[in-house]
Write a protein that holds these residues in place. Structure first.
Motif, PDB file in Angstrom:
ATOM      1  N   ASP A   1      11.586   0.216  -4.691  1.00 52.88           N
ATOM      2  CA  ASP A   1      10.259   0.844  -4.628  1.00 52.88           C
ATOM      3  C   ASP A   1       9.126  -0.167  -4.826  1.00 52.88           C
ATOM      4  N   GLY A   2       9.465  -1.461  -4.895  1.00 51.59           N
ATOM      5  CA  GLY A   2       8.450  -2.492  -5.033  1.00 51.59           C
ATOM      6  C   GLY A   2       8.245  -2.988  -6.450  1.00 51.59           C
ATOM      7  N   GLN A   3       8.768  -2.265  -7.432  1.00 46.21           N
ATOM      8  CA  GLN A   3       8.666  -2.732  -8.815  1.00 46.21           C
ATOM      9  C   GLN A   3       9.599  -3.925  -9.028  1.00 46.21           C
TER      10      GLN A   3
ATOM     11  N   LEU B   1       6.978  -5.015 -13.729  1.00 45.00           N
ATOM     12  CA  LEU B   1       5.789  -5.389 -12.969  1.00 45.00           C
ATOM     13  C   LEU B   1       5.663  -4.340 -11.880  1.00 45.00           C
ATOM     14  N   SER B   2       4.610  -3.535 -11.962  1.00 47.57           N
ATOM     15  CA  SER B   2       4.495  -2.379 -11.078  1.00 47.57           C
ATOM     16  C   SER B   2       3.042  -2.167 -10.651  1.00 47.57           C
ATOM     17  N   VAL B   3       2.836  -2.027  -9.354  1.00 46.79           N
ATOM     18  CA  VAL B   3       1.505  -1.758  -8.813  1.00 46.79           C
ATOM     19  C   VAL B   3       1.027  -0.399  -9.334  1.00 46.79           C
TER      20      VAL B   3
END
Length: 127
Positions: free
Chosen positions: A53-55, A78-80
């Motif tokens: 999921d991009g994390q 680290l997460s948007v």
């Protein structure tokens, strides 16, 4: 008639005090729930785990006692969208973290301890 009026005024005064008390207590509870406390942690990176999921999850050689992540090793995310991190910021921190890991350098992270995910807000490489 006067006795009835006095009773009503006492109830009204007590009602106002109760409203103030409820307001103060709910304000204190809300501020303690919404309060995020950030901490610095310095260590070498032990593992980097990108998710679908991009994390990105980081594990460090030494763990911070301020991270409430269950178990060991602690996971630092680290997460948007978390801790004011943008996509551009996440990309740059991820690149810097990989460079530090490859060079066997320590990094300093600034993370939020208000959840078990210990969301990273910034990352600094000691050169």
């Amino acid at each position: 008639m006067m006795g009835k009026y006095k009773k009503m005024s006492k109830v009204k005064i007590v009602g106002i005090n109760m409203k103030k008390l409820i307001f103060i207590v709910s304000g204190l509870l809300l501020s303690s729930i919404c309060y995020a406390d950030f901490h610095w942690h310095t260590s070498k990176i032990k593992a980097v785990y990108p998710l679908n999921d991009g994390q990105v999850i980081f594990q460090f050689e030494s763990e911070s006692p301020d991270c409430p992540s269950p178990g060991s090793p602690h996971y630092y995310y680290l997460s948007v969208g978390q801790s004011s991190v943008t996509q551009e910021g996440a990309d740059k921190m991820y690149s810097a973290a990989l460079a530090a890991a490859m060079a066997n350098k320590q990094v300093r992270i600034y993370f939020d301890d208000s959840s078990q995910n210990c969301f990273i807000n910034r990352l600094f490489i000691d050169i």
